[in-house]
Motif scaffolding. Structure first.
Motif, mmCIF file in Angstrom:
data_model
loop_
_atom_site.group_PDB
_atom_site.id
_atom_site.type_symbol
_atom_site.label_atom_id
_atom_site.label_comp_id
_atom_site.label_asym_id
_atom_site.label_seq_id
_atom_site.Cartn_x
_atom_site.Cartn_y
_atom_site.Cartn_z
ATOM 1 N N TYR A 138 40.411 33.525 44.519
ATOM 2 C CA TYR A 138 40.228 33.888 43.113
ATOM 3 C C TYR A 138 39.328 32.869 42.423
ATOM 4 O O TYR A 138 38.418 33.236 41.686
ATOM 5 N N ARG A 181 47.940 45.573 44.612
ATOM 6 C CA ARG A 181 48.007 45.845 43.186
ATOM 7 C C ARG A 181 48.857 47.083 42.900
ATOM 8 O O ARG A 181 48.362 48.204 42.973
ATOM 9 N N PHE A 227 36.826 38.677 45.146
ATOM 10 C CA PHE A 227 38.206 38.997 44.791
ATOM 11 C C PHE A 227 38.303 40.386 44.184
ATOM 12 O O PHE A 227 37.766 40.637 43.103
ATOM 13 N N GLY A 228 38.975 41.295 44.909
ATOM 14 C CA GLY A 228 39.383 42.558 44.289
ATOM 15 C C GLY A 228 38.286 43.552 44.011
ATOM 16 O O GLY A 228 38.369 44.287 43.027
ATOM 17 N N ASN A 229 37.264 43.613 44.850
ATOM 18 C CA ASN A 229 36.253 44.661 44.627
ATOM 19 C C ASN A 229 35.974 45.543 45.848
ATOM 20 O O ASN A 229 35.047 46.352 45.822
ATOM 21 N N HIS A 264 44.210 48.464 34.258
ATOM 22 C CA HIS A 264 44.837 47.187 34.593
ATOM 23 C C HIS A 264 44.865 46.198 33.435
ATOM 24 O O HIS A 264 45.827 45.457 33.276
ATOM 25 N N ASN A 317 34.860 48.768 37.497
ATOM 26 C CA ASN A 317 35.917 48.595 38.496
ATOM 27 C C ASN A 317 36.187 47.140 38.865
ATOM 28 O O ASN A 317 35.321 46.285 38.715
ATOM 29 N N GLY A 318 37.355 46.909 39.452
ATOM 30 C CA GLY A 318 37.663 45.611 40.035
ATOM 31 C C GLY A 318 38.991 45.048 39.563
ATOM 32 O O GLY A 318 39.398 45.245 38.427
ATOM 33 N N PHE A 319 39.666 44.315 40.467
ATOM 34 C CA PHE A 319 40.971 43.721 40.153
ATOM 35 C C PHE A 319 40.842 42.307 39.593
ATOM 36 O O PHE A 319 41.851 41.638 39.378
ATOM 37 N N HIS A 320 39.634 41.822 39.403
ATOM 38 C CA HIS A 320 39.479 40.500 38.799
ATOM 39 C C HIS A 320 39.719 40.640 37.296
ATOM 40 O O HIS A 320 39.170 41.525 36.656
ATOM 41 N N PHE A 368 38.223 48.118 48.496
ATOM 42 C CA PHE A 368 39.547 48.738 48.541
ATOM 43 C C PHE A 368 39.753 49.437 49.876
ATOM 44 O O PHE A 368 38.785 49.884 50.507
ATOM 45 N N SER A 401 40.643 51.406 40.498
ATOM 46 C CA SER A 401 40.467 50.008 40.099
ATOM 47 C C SER A 401 39.770 49.867 38.742
ATOM 48 O O SER A 401 39.491 48.742 38.316
#
Lengths: 354, 354
Positions: A171, A141, A28-30, B67, B149-152, A32, B62
């Motif tokens: 997630y 995002r 999840f989310g790493n 965030h 980094n990362g969106f988690h 881009f 990220s």
């Protein structure tokens, strides 16, 4: 929902990274995509957004984001159907909520057409990045942070609005075990808990880590005053099913007004499911778990979609949720994802074709 | 307090900006010296700090700081006496508090010798930047933020610790007019109010702006539950003098354990001033203002030092503080600054020669 056509300047990346991505094994989310939207606020107004190659951001060490946590974000997803058409789910709700967060955090509001038009333009450019593996999606995002400088504790004079995409897997994997927290708190009355403000998340990391160390995935927060009522789970709103009634805490200045939450309430209404939006006491949950009337608990949020809860812990006791046939969680998840992926009629007007 | 000698690598700036600075007209925190300390946390540990030219920071979009607000800071000052010796005031207290903040925000703690030795090395290098104009000082900003980094929504795996210096004028000019707030709040029970976490500051900007629009400089926060008791002012702890008794709210998980606050309590004790550390009701303040027993109010913090309050507002009524002879605020300010600038004996062991 239609916005005026804007001329978004696009600077294309020289090469694409897409060949290096294993779309069958996405975390999840790493990862881009190749491009991002960048829009700067300077001299009292937002400049026109541009699409540029995904690239590092350079800031002065005194940039206020490093010192005063002046940042907000949104979480969204893009979906591709069998015809390769791209869909968004209630995107204007995210745009409006970003601006609600902006106001509370003393950040200038982003014009709605800047948000919507740049997002759509970026999606068209990055359409090949939208995963079609089941369970995966393109996580979106949008975020704004204080890029202006200075050690004075006051709002910045410059900001950056960015939209970045991350093709992502689930997630949570599997069912979620949660701990009802009664020492630490997420937000105050009159605070910023209703905003998607950066600091709301950092404040949860330590108590969440304590819960993870005890074998839980997430914390369910309670009110900071009495700790008697459940609020939300930080990345998810919480729903409870007692007998056939669906319960969720009312939104407040402490609780995020989740778009998945709002959608569930609408679907429940249309399905004739009895709903109560009211304070839910921990004691009520425990009583219902003991007498068998507690049928389901689940979290709801864009990143996690709908996450069934297998167990909740409170004061060193674990309460397991039963396997309930005709689960509400499954019903809502199917209904929402069918709309998102254009597999069913959209009777609510939630889907937007890009 | 002595720490082992470390070998701090120094990369010198090719030219100095010092000639461009008007030391007689310094604002607060918007001019920075030629060098800074940088120390990275990677692969589970802090690397040895280095001194490098003051330069922009480059981060992935990220990076979690953008965030999730995972950042903490400290505020300190350096002082120069008539012999050009450099002094710090209770620096280990700042170091220890930074690590208290770090723990709550799930940030790895910085080794104390990394903090102290790199700070002292940078001060020696930048000693010509310490202003000697009365009212001005070298403001020191140590801070740590999530650079991983990362969106988690989880703690970062990489962090940056930086120390930057800003030769600065006064934080407030003249006496301060404050508004007692009873709608918005700064922090929750069980929250992060006691930490110098970035998000605590951004959350105050909007309510503070509303107060500024009404003609006040700052907000005095009340407890988020009843709004009946005063807490702190966001950048300052608050002291109240009723007759000859000095009052301040006790520290808690909602209130910063200010080093100036702590110093005032010690000085008051040694001066024989009666002190009460206890909850202070807004109603008590108003009663005391009306019957003439409220003699003084002032804020205390590193940036603002001691800021006498001229007026407090509550529910659209302004209460002016009287001019009190032999003011406690003046006594504490003289006592603290005399120690800081090496103009008086340091009976408390607070001063550290660099």
């Amino acid at each position: 929902m239609e916005t005026k056509t804007m001329n978004i300047k696009v600077e294309k990346a020289k090469t694409s990274k897409i060949g290096q991505v294993d779309f069958n094994n996405l975390a999840f989310g790493n990862v881009f995509t190749d491009h991002m939207v960048v829009c700067n606020y300077k001299n009292g107004s937002w400049e026109v957004p541009e699409i540029v190659p995904y690239h590092p951001i350079t800031l002065d060490p005194s940039a206020k984001i490093f010192h005063y946590g002046q940042s907000i974000f949104e979480g969204m997803k893009a979906y591709k159907d069998g015809n390769d058409d791209i869909w968004l789910f209630r995107p204007m709700d995210n745009c409006k909520r970003l601006n609600i967060s902006a106001k509370r955090m003393a950040i200038p509001e982003i014009p709605e057409d800047y948000f919507m038009e740049s997002l759509k333009a970026l999606l068209k450019l990055e359409k090949d990045w939208i995963p079609q593996t089941p369970g995966s999606s393109l996580y979106i995002r949008p975020f704004i942070f204080a890029s202006g400088n200075g050690f004075h504790a006051s709002p910045a004079d410059e900001y950056m609005f960015i939209i970045a995409f991350a093709p992502s897997g689930a997630y949570f994997s599997g069912k979620v075990k949660v701990l009802i927290e009664e020492k630490y708190s997420r937000s105050a009355n009159g605070g910023v808990g209703f905003a998607k403000a950066g600091g709301n998340y950092a404040g949860q990391f330590y108590p969440t880590q304590l819960a993870v160390d005890k074998g839980y995935n997430q914390v369910i927060w309670t009110d900071d005053n009495t700790h008697e009522y459940i609020e939300e789970a930080g990345a998810m709103n919480i729903f409870v099913r007692i007998n056939d009634t669906l319960l969720t805490a009312p939104t407040s200045d402490r609780i995020l007004d989740g778009i998945t939450r709002r959608s569930i309430l609408k679907i429940a209404e249309s399905e004739g499911i009895p709903v109560e939006e009211r304070k839910i006491a921990v004691s009520e949950l425990i009583k219902a778990a003991k007498d068998g009337s507690l049928k389901e608990m689940f979290g709801a949020g864009t990143a996690a979609v709908i996450s069934p809860i297998s167990t909740f812990g409170f004061r060193d006791v674990d309460y397991d949720l039963p396997e309930t046939p005709n689960s509400y969680a499954a019903l809502f998840k199917k209904c929402i994802t069918d709309i998102q992926y254009n597999r069913a009629e959209d009777n609510f007007g939630w889907r937007l074709k890009v």
